[in-house]
Design a protein around this motif. Sequence first.
Motif, PDB file in Angstrom:
ATOM      1  N   GLU A 185       0.828  -1.204   0.000  1.00  0.00           N
ATOM      2  CA  GLU A 185       0.000   0.000   0.000  1.00  0.00           C
ATOM      3  C   GLU A 185       0.864   1.256   0.000  1.00  0.00           C
ATOM      4  O   GLU A 185       0.524   2.254  -0.653  1.00  0.00           O
ATOM      5  CB  GLU A 185      -0.932  -0.001   1.216  1.00  0.00           C
ATOM      6  N   ILE A 186       1.991   1.212   0.713  1.00  0.00           N
ATOM      7  CA  ILE A 186       2.908   2.363   0.725  1.00  0.00           C
ATOM      8  C   ILE A 186       3.433   2.631  -0.677  1.00  0.00           C
ATOM      9  O   ILE A 186       3.445   3.775  -1.153  1.00  0.00           O
ATOM     10  CB  ILE A 186       4.066   2.110   1.707  1.00  0.00           C
ATOM     11  N   ILE A 187       3.861   1.572  -1.365  1.00  0.00           N
ATOM     12  CA  ILE A 187       4.388   1.730  -2.726  1.00  0.00           C
ATOM     13  C   ILE A 187       3.304   2.263  -3.662  1.00  0.00           C
ATOM     14  O   ILE A 187       3.549   3.155  -4.484  1.00  0.00           O
ATOM     15  CB  ILE A 187       4.939   0.381  -3.236  1.00  0.00           C
ATOM     16  N   GLU A 188       2.092   1.726  -3.509  1.00  0.00           N
ATOM     17  CA  GLU A 188       0.982   2.166  -4.365  1.00  0.00           C
ATOM     18  C   GLU A 188       0.674   3.644  -4.135  1.00  0.00           C
ATOM     19  O   GLU A 188       0.475   4.407  -5.086  1.00  0.00           O
ATOM     20  CB  GLU A 188      -0.254   1.315  -4.061  1.00  0.00           C
ATOM     21  N   ARG A 189       0.659   4.061  -2.878  1.00  0.00           N
ATOM     22  CA  ARG A 189       0.385   5.471  -2.578  1.00  0.00           C
ATOM     23  C   ARG A 189       1.485   6.378  -3.125  1.00  0.00           C
ATOM     24  O   ARG A 189       1.207   7.459  -3.655  1.00  0.00           O
ATOM     25  CB  ARG A 189       0.272   5.670  -1.069  1.00  0.00           C
ATOM     26  N   LEU A 190       2.730   5.946  -2.977  1.00  0.00           N
ATOM     27  CA  LEU A 190       3.843   6.762  -3.466  1.00  0.00           C
ATOM     28  C   LEU A 190       3.807   6.881  -4.986  1.00  0.00           C
ATOM     29  O   LEU A 190       4.135   7.935  -5.546  1.00  0.00           O
ATOM     30  CB  LEU A 190       5.176   6.165  -3.005  1.00  0.00           C
ATOM     31  N   ASP A 191       3.404   5.805  -5.657  1.00  0.00           N
ATOM     32  CA  ASP A 191       3.272   5.861  -7.115  1.00  0.00           C
ATOM     33  C   ASP A 191       2.208   6.886  -7.516  1.00  0.00           C
ATOM     34  O   ASP A 191       2.422   7.705  -8.422  1.00  0.00           O
ATOM     35  CB  ASP A 191       2.898   4.480  -7.666  1.00  0.00           C
ATOM     36  N   ARG A 192       1.058   6.826  -6.838  1.00  0.00           N
ATOM     37  CA  ARG A 192      -0.012   7.782  -7.157  1.00  0.00           C
ATOM     38  C   ARG A 192       0.444   9.209  -6.876  1.00  0.00           C
ATOM     39  O   ARG A 192       0.176  10.130  -7.651  1.00  0.00           O
ATOM     40  CB  ARG A 192      -1.263   7.460  -6.328  1.00  0.00           C
ATOM     41  N   LEU A 193       1.141   9.388  -5.757  1.00  0.00           N
ATOM     42  CA  LEU A 193       1.616  10.719  -5.390  1.00  0.00           C
ATOM     43  C   LEU A 193       2.634  11.234  -6.398  1.00  0.00           C
ATOM     44  O   LEU A 193       2.621  12.416  -6.777  1.00  0.00           O
ATOM     45  CB  LEU A 193       2.234  10.678  -3.986  1.00  0.00           C
ATOM     46  N   SER A 194       3.500  10.338  -6.866  1.00  0.00           N
ATOM     47  CA  SER A 194       4.515  10.727  -7.838  1.00  0.00           C
ATOM     48  C   SER A 194       3.871  11.163  -9.150  1.00  0.00           C
ATOM     49  O   SER A 194       4.254  12.178  -9.746  1.00  0.00           O
ATOM     50  CB  SER A 194       5.474   9.559  -8.078  1.00  0.00           C
ATOM     51  N   HIS A 195       2.861  10.402  -9.602  1.00  0.00           N
ATOM     52  CA  HIS A 195       2.160  10.765 -10.842  1.00  0.00           C
ATOM     53  C   HIS A 195       1.407  12.082 -10.676  1.00  0.00           C
ATOM     54  O   HIS A 195       1.368  12.909 -11.597  1.00  0.00           O
ATOM     55  CB  HIS A 195       1.191   9.643 -11.237  1.00  0.00           C
TER      56      HIS A 195
END
Length: 489
Positions: free
Chosen positions: A473-483
């Motif tokens: 979930e952390i990786i998924e959130r960081l990906d969304r935040l990065s985009h």
Amino acid sequence: LADPDPADELDVDVEAVEAEPEALKEVLRVSAGNWSAHLKANPQSLVEFDAPWCGQCKKLDPELEKAALNLKSRGVAIAKVDAIDNKDLANRYNVKTFPTFIWFEEGKEYQFGEERTAAGIEDWIISMTGPPVLFVRDPVDPPKTSRPTIVLYAHDLLPGFEQAAKENRKTAVWMFVSVPGKNDAAKIVLQHRREEEVVVRGPDCGRTEKVVELLKEHILPMFGPLDDDTWDMYMEAGTKYGRGMMWSLFPDEDDEGIEAIQAKHRPMMLEVAKRLKGKYFVTYTDMSLHEEAIQSVVPTDKFPAIAVQKTSGHKWKYVYDGVMTISRITAFVEDVESGIVPPKLKSESERPSDLRGPVKRAVSTTLEKIAFTPNKDVLLYVTAPWCGHCKKLDPEYKKLAEKIKTDVLDDLLTVAKIDGVANDSPLDNLEWTAFPTIYYVKAGQSEPMIFEGERTAKALWKYIRKHATKKDEIIERLDRLSHKRAAEL
């Protein structure tokens, strides 16, 4: 373009990284892979367990190199083990702090507790490799330390006595006086400074196990000084023999000096020690000399006082500050052992601001609630106000906490901090003896993990990403935040 590794968003201060020391030539580098071969090839070896980030270890390298060169002709090896890369090996020898030195001789291990200079190392090793028993005409007085003298009076040096001395040569001063007569009439005299002689006669003087039992029973004085020179001895003996410790803290109100203070209370405390024999070491401390240390370790400001630890070095202390008599002190210890008296824990006061901000502040009374939660992982940093390594870590730790808050991950991760000097831990599974100590507690788990990597924000963040309960979930959130951030550019 590929998204950058979120861990790389935390940079490292390149200028703060120390240069690698000059390569060691005489000091051996040993690992788990060649450990057995090293001990076989070097039956007498001093081994330092270190860590790559340990500044003190790097400073000691020149001293080790010099000692290794000077001791080479004696057939003694000095070696280093990276305890981080060889965790199982370090755990086998109970390595908890860096550097830790252990002396190995013929497969047996001994703690090294002398001065960490080339001269100190050389003197200690020479004493360990020389004769374990001194041949004397007249015994010398007990040393001004907590080590006893053990003197054998017999016609010949008995092999069993010599073996006991060899196995415990740094624990006592061992001597032999040759006297007329048969060895069956031998006697051993053990004595601590200022205390009565303990005498054993007959065949037991030549039996190794009996001599060791005698030493174990009288390993330290019945009423001895607890100070910088003896602290490690009491901690090691308490762990080895399963004994607790009693600190008698008598203030020097008339500036008489510690010798006068201990002499005044010695009759009473010796009787207390006799009643607690085999269970507790009974000690005294110069309060004027160690005032700051006492304030940081003993949770009381009322003196005279008696502080009791069920096991030497245990974080829980039980404090008696009532009328000082033999019967009342021993009754207090009995109440401690029966569970009637609760431990007295140091704790700072809670503040309304403790849970505000990126780094949460824990104290003894809130530690369990903050460190163990069902839904959030917790990173806990145990610090000390005088710790130089902690001062270097503080800005890195704050940087990490701010990143977690900025990236809106603080509902999954708590970053907390506790002053390990001002607060005692009320929990058996969270304790500290060195600073900084960093724990990671997974959500809903009761056993914390210890972080042993580089003390930077970047290294801590990589550790969290690897061990987090909800790392996907952390990786998924960081990906969304990065985009999202890329789209806003």
